[in-house]
Write a protein that holds these residues in place. Structure first.
Motif: not given
Length: 370
Positions: A98-108, A268-271, A274-285
């Motif tokens: 969960t620390e990794q997930i929160i770390g990746k989501l810190e900016a959004p 979908g977020l967990v899988l 490791d990808l950039p949030f705004y450019t890859d994860v957010l459009p995918f979600l």
């Protein structure tokens, strides 16, 4: 005996019957579930009744046994093929840091927090990041997932007894299609037997339609979500797990589909953490949400009108209020059972209390479809 004495004895009898129903509630539940299974299996019994071996029709006991084997085969096949996928998915979620997930989501999360504070939705002292972290930990906690499996394992003996009892009772209900009817009619006064017989026939017909339609709805939602998620780029093994979970949760009226979508978005977020949030994860979600919302649109426009139109025959507001009251009384199980229970109650009211104006209004649509 005067009228007060009769009323007093009537109240005492009702209390005794209520206590016995509560004390033997598990047995009564087994009988009712077995009766529903016999209703569902009746079309299979009808098909087997048309079969002949060397000009001899199958005995009732053989038809009942074959019907139960077919129903059990479908049930076992479903779990043998799907449950391992679900288990692997939850195991994967439990291993995520969960620390990794929160770390990746810190900016959004920081951006969301600043936006909410700017518009005064939350106070300046609230920490969106910490709030999200606490809830995410509880959601993907390996301890909780393992405790869930431990709870299931701990109740296996009770589940085995229940399944054996239900199967045993259902066999005799299938072997003698009118056995359940005779049991119920034996409890009614003679003058109510005809109404009771009509009510049982109507209940059987409506419940078969309802549960058959519900099964098709689960399969339809599962298939559409799986196909839609595969189209937007998710691999099949993950898509079918999300499709299965959302399909099963769809049985819970109103809140079930929402929980299914949230579950899919979290996976979908967990899988893709490791990808950039705004450019890859957010459009995918976004595309995931779009696909699952499209499935809900099909469900609301096609599946649900088909199911309710062939069983409940009630106004949508009426259904909503019934589900709301059932949820208040019995939680999620109450919401799941609200519609079939309400269908049964309406049929009983129609047959036994149709002289009252309110009952006539509540049940007037039933006569159109029976």
């Amino acid at each position: 005996m005067n009228n007060w004495g009769k009323y007093f004895l009537g109240v005492i009898a009702l209390v005794v019957v209520g206590y016995l129903c509560w004390y033997f509630s598990s047995v009564i539940a087994y009988v009712l579930i077995a009766a529903v299974i016999s209703f569902i299996g009746k079309p299979i019994i009808g098909l087997l009744g048309k079969m002949e071996i060397r000009g001899v029709k199958l005995p009732n006991g053989v038809k009942a046994a074959l019907t139960l084997l077919i129903l059990w085969a479908v049930f076992i096949f479903f779990f043998v093929t799907i449950i391992p996928l679900v288990t692997n998915e939850f195991q994967h979620l439990s291993n995520i840091s969960t620390e990794q997930i929160i770390g990746k989501l810190e900016a959004p999360l920081t951006d969301i927090g600043n936006t909410l504070k700017h518009y005064g939705i939350i106070s300046q002292g609230e920490d969106v990041k910490r709030y999200s972290s606490d809830n995410l930990v509880s959601f993907v906690s390996g301890t909780r997932i393992k405790s869930l499996f431990s709870m299931v394992a701990g109740t296996l003996s009770g589940i085995f007894v229940a399944l054996f009892s239900i199967t045993f009772i259902a066999f005799f209900f299938l072997k003698d299609s009118y056995l359940f009817h005779r049991i119920v009619l034996a409890l009614l006064p003679v003058r109510y037997e005809e109404s009771g017989r009509n009510a049982l026939e109507s209940i059987q017909r409506l419940l078969v339609r309802y549960f058959g339609g519900l099964f098709l709805e689960v399969l339809g939602v599962m298939a559409l979500n799986t196909i839609g998620l595969c189209i937007v780029g998710m691999n099949f093994s993950n898509a079918i797990v999300i499709g299965l979970v959302s399909g099963v949760l769809n049985v819970i009226p109103y809140i079930g589909p929402l929980i299914g979508i949230v579950f899919g978005m979290v996976v979908g977020l967990v899988l893709n953490i490791d990808l950039p949030f705004y450019t890859d994860v957010l459009p995918f979600l976004f595309y995931m949400a779009l696909a699952m919302l499209f499935t809900q649109l099909i469900d609301n426009v096609v599946f649900q009108p088909f199911i309710y139109g062939n069983s409940v025959h009630a106004h949508p507001l009426e259904i909503f209020l019934v589900i709301l009251m059932a949820g208040s009384m019995a939680g999620i199980p109450g919401m799941i059972l609200a519609i079939p229970a309400y269908t049964v109650i309406r049929v009983i009211l129609k047959e036994f209390f149709n002289k009252y104006k309110l009952v006539k209004k509540l049940t007037q649509s039933l006569g159109k479809y029976e």
